[in-house]
Design a protein around this motif. Structure first.
Motif, PDB file in Angstrom:
ATOM      1  N   LYS A 144      81.289   0.192  33.282  1.00  0.00           N
ATOM      2  CA  LYS A 144      82.275   0.686  34.239  1.00  0.00           C
ATOM      3  C   LYS A 144      83.264  -0.416  34.612  1.00  0.00           C
ATOM      4  O   LYS A 144      82.873  -1.533  34.929  1.00  0.00           O
ATOM      5  N   LYS A 145      84.547  -0.063  34.591  1.00  0.00           N
ATOM      6  CA  LYS A 145      85.606  -0.984  34.999  1.00  0.00           C
ATOM      7  C   LYS A 145      86.215  -0.571  36.344  1.00  0.00           C
ATOM      8  O   LYS A 145      86.595  -1.419  37.140  1.00  0.00           O
ATOM      9  N   MET A 146      86.344   0.748  36.548  1.00  0.00           N
ATOM     10  CA  MET A 146      86.889   1.268  37.799  1.00  0.00           C
ATOM     11  C   MET A 146      86.114   2.523  38.193  1.00  0.00           C
ATOM     12  O   MET A 146      85.493   3.166  37.342  1.00  0.00           O
ATOM     13  N   ILE A 205      78.678  -8.134  45.560  1.00  0.00           N
ATOM     14  CA  ILE A 205      80.072  -7.672  45.553  1.00  0.00           C
ATOM     15  C   ILE A 205      80.370  -7.213  44.130  1.00  0.00           C
ATOM     16  O   ILE A 205      81.126  -7.837  43.391  1.00  0.00           O
ATOM     17  N   SER A 206      79.729  -6.140  43.719  1.00  0.00           N
ATOM     18  CA  SER A 206      79.938  -5.648  42.360  1.00  0.00           C
ATOM     19  C   SER A 206      81.300  -4.974  42.223  1.00  0.00           C
ATOM     20  O   SER A 206      81.912  -4.999  41.157  1.00  0.00           O
ATOM     21  N   CYS A 207      81.779  -4.366  43.311  1.00  0.00           N
ATOM     22  CA  CYS A 207      83.090  -3.725  43.291  1.00  0.00           C
ATOM     23  C   CYS A 207      83.680  -3.784  44.693  1.00  0.00           C
ATOM     24  O   CYS A 207      82.980  -4.100  45.659  1.00  0.00           O
ATOM     25  N   PHE A 208      84.965  -3.497  44.800  1.00  0.00           N
ATOM     26  CA  PHE A 208      85.592  -3.497  46.121  1.00  0.00           C
ATOM     27  C   PHE A 208      86.627  -2.378  46.203  1.00  0.00           C
ATOM     28  O   PHE A 208      87.143  -1.893  45.196  1.00  0.00           O
ATOM     29  N   ILE A 267      89.783   4.494  45.522  1.00  0.00           N
ATOM     30  CA  ILE A 267      89.781   3.656  44.322  1.00  0.00           C
ATOM     31  C   ILE A 267      88.882   2.442  44.543  1.00  0.00           C
ATOM     32  O   ILE A 267      88.950   1.792  45.591  1.00  0.00           O
ATOM     33  N   PHE A 268      88.064   2.127  43.539  1.00  0.00           N
ATOM     34  CA  PHE A 268      87.212   0.940  43.584  1.00  0.00           C
ATOM     35  C   PHE A 268      87.340   0.199  42.256  1.00  0.00           C
ATOM     36  O   PHE A 268      87.412   0.817  41.192  1.00  0.00           O
ATOM     37  N   ARG A 269      87.357  -1.104  42.334  1.00  0.00           N
ATOM     38  CA  ARG A 269      87.486  -1.957  41.152  1.00  0.00           C
ATOM     39  C   ARG A 269      86.208  -2.764  40.970  1.00  0.00           C
ATOM     40  O   ARG A 269      85.737  -3.419  41.901  1.00  0.00           O
ATOM     41  N   TYR A 270      85.631  -2.720  39.762  1.00  0.00           N
ATOM     42  CA  TYR A 270      84.460  -3.535  39.456  1.00  0.00           C
ATOM     43  C   TYR A 270      84.923  -4.939  39.077  1.00  0.00           C
ATOM     44  O   TYR A 270      85.788  -5.104  38.215  1.00  0.00           O
ATOM     45  N   CYS A 271      84.323  -5.935  39.716  1.00  0.00           N
ATOM     46  CA  CYS A 271      84.716  -7.318  39.446  1.00  0.00           C
ATOM     47  C   CYS A 271      84.330  -7.734  38.033  1.00  0.00           C
ATOM     48  O   CYS A 271      85.019  -8.532  37.401  1.00  0.00           O
ATOM     49  N   ALA A 272      83.225  -7.208  37.546  1.00  0.00           N
ATOM     50  CA  ALA A 272      82.784  -7.439  36.169  1.00  0.00           C
ATOM     51  C   ALA A 272      82.266  -6.114  35.634  1.00  0.00           C
ATOM     52  O   ALA A 272      81.772  -5.286  36.411  1.00  0.00           O
TER      53      ALA A 272
END
Length: 256
Positions: free
Chosen positions: A147-149, A109-112, A127-132
């Motif tokens: 990458k953050k988003m 689950i690197s991003c969602f 839009i996708f958000r990176y958890c870390a």
């Protein structure tokens, strides 16, 4: 107007709290592992809600007329609140070793997904958000980008382009970490072209890098980062800067 929306938010936040409570207070490791496996399903359950929030707030033409700006602010704040809560939850499960954040793992689950909206009849943004922070590996230069988003810009063929496939470009909000980054890490919006797939399954995917904007040393909010990208895509922020040819040090220096 916001009552059904806030009720759904409370429901999803309560589900997130339940996931967290089981993780922190349950002694049953098998149950924790089962909940970790259910995490992708929970994130998918939030997707229709994100779809509504972002589409109602950002899609063109606006759907709320004169109230659009007031409604837009409220909906985007709700979207951001849920996004940050889900990110916190995933990171907590990852800290206990139940969730993998490595982008090269298809089961991680690197991003969602955080929503989708249209900026024209033929262009949609997801839009996708990176958890870390995830390393940007699509080209050799610039290095040290994280990458953050991510935003997927999909161009949908019109009636005259019948039979053609849609085209997707990938935009990122990245943090630059180099020896030149003193006292902070410059944040920037960028686009690789041709873009790599969302799942990077090879050590060094092909792709060219183009910097669009240096934001500064503070990480932008979920709302602000998307606002800035929309301004660039719709031409409200002026022409994008040309890609840097001097390597990663120049990229970092531009933010100082």
């Amino acid at each position: 107007m916001f009552s059904p929306i806030t009720e759904q938010l409370r429901y999803l936040l309560k589900k997130a709290d339940d996931f967290q409570s089981y993780l922190l207070y349950s002694r049953d490791r098998v149950q924790k592992e089962q909940l970790a496996k259910a995490m992708p399903t929970f994130l998918q359950m939030c997707e229709p809600y994100f779809l509504y929030l972002e589409a109602a707030a950002r899609s063109i033409p606006p759907i709320y007329g004169a109230l659009q700006e007031l409604v837009r602010k409220g909906l985007l704040e709700i979207s951001q609140q849920l996004t940050l809560r889900l990110e916190q939850l995933v990171l907590m499960y990852a800290s206990f070793g139940f969730v993998n954040l490595e982008e090269t793992d298809p089961l991680s689950i690197s991003c969602f997904f955080c929503g989708r909206f249209s900026i024209s009849p033929s262009h949609e943004v997801s839009i996708f958000r990176y958890c870390a922070p995830a390393a940007y590996t699509a080209s050799r230069f610039p290095r040290y980008l994280y990458k953050k988003m991510r935003w997927n810009l999909e161009t949908i063929p019109g009636p005259s382009g019948r039979g053609q496939d849609s085209h997707v470009e990938y935009f990122f909000c990245c943090s630059a970490i180099t020896s030149h980054s003193r006292g902070g890490t410059p944040e920037g919006l960028s686009v690789p072209a041709p873009a790599p797939p969302p799942r990077i399954l090879c050590p060094q995917p092909p792709g060219d890098y183009q910097q669009l904007l240096t934001i500064g040393f503070e990480e932008p909010s979920h709302i602000l980062a998307t606002d800035l990208l929309v301004q660039i895509l719709t031409g409200q922020a002026g022409p994008a800067r040309p890609p840097s040819t001097a390597g990663p040090a120049a990229w970092a220096a531009q933010g100082s």
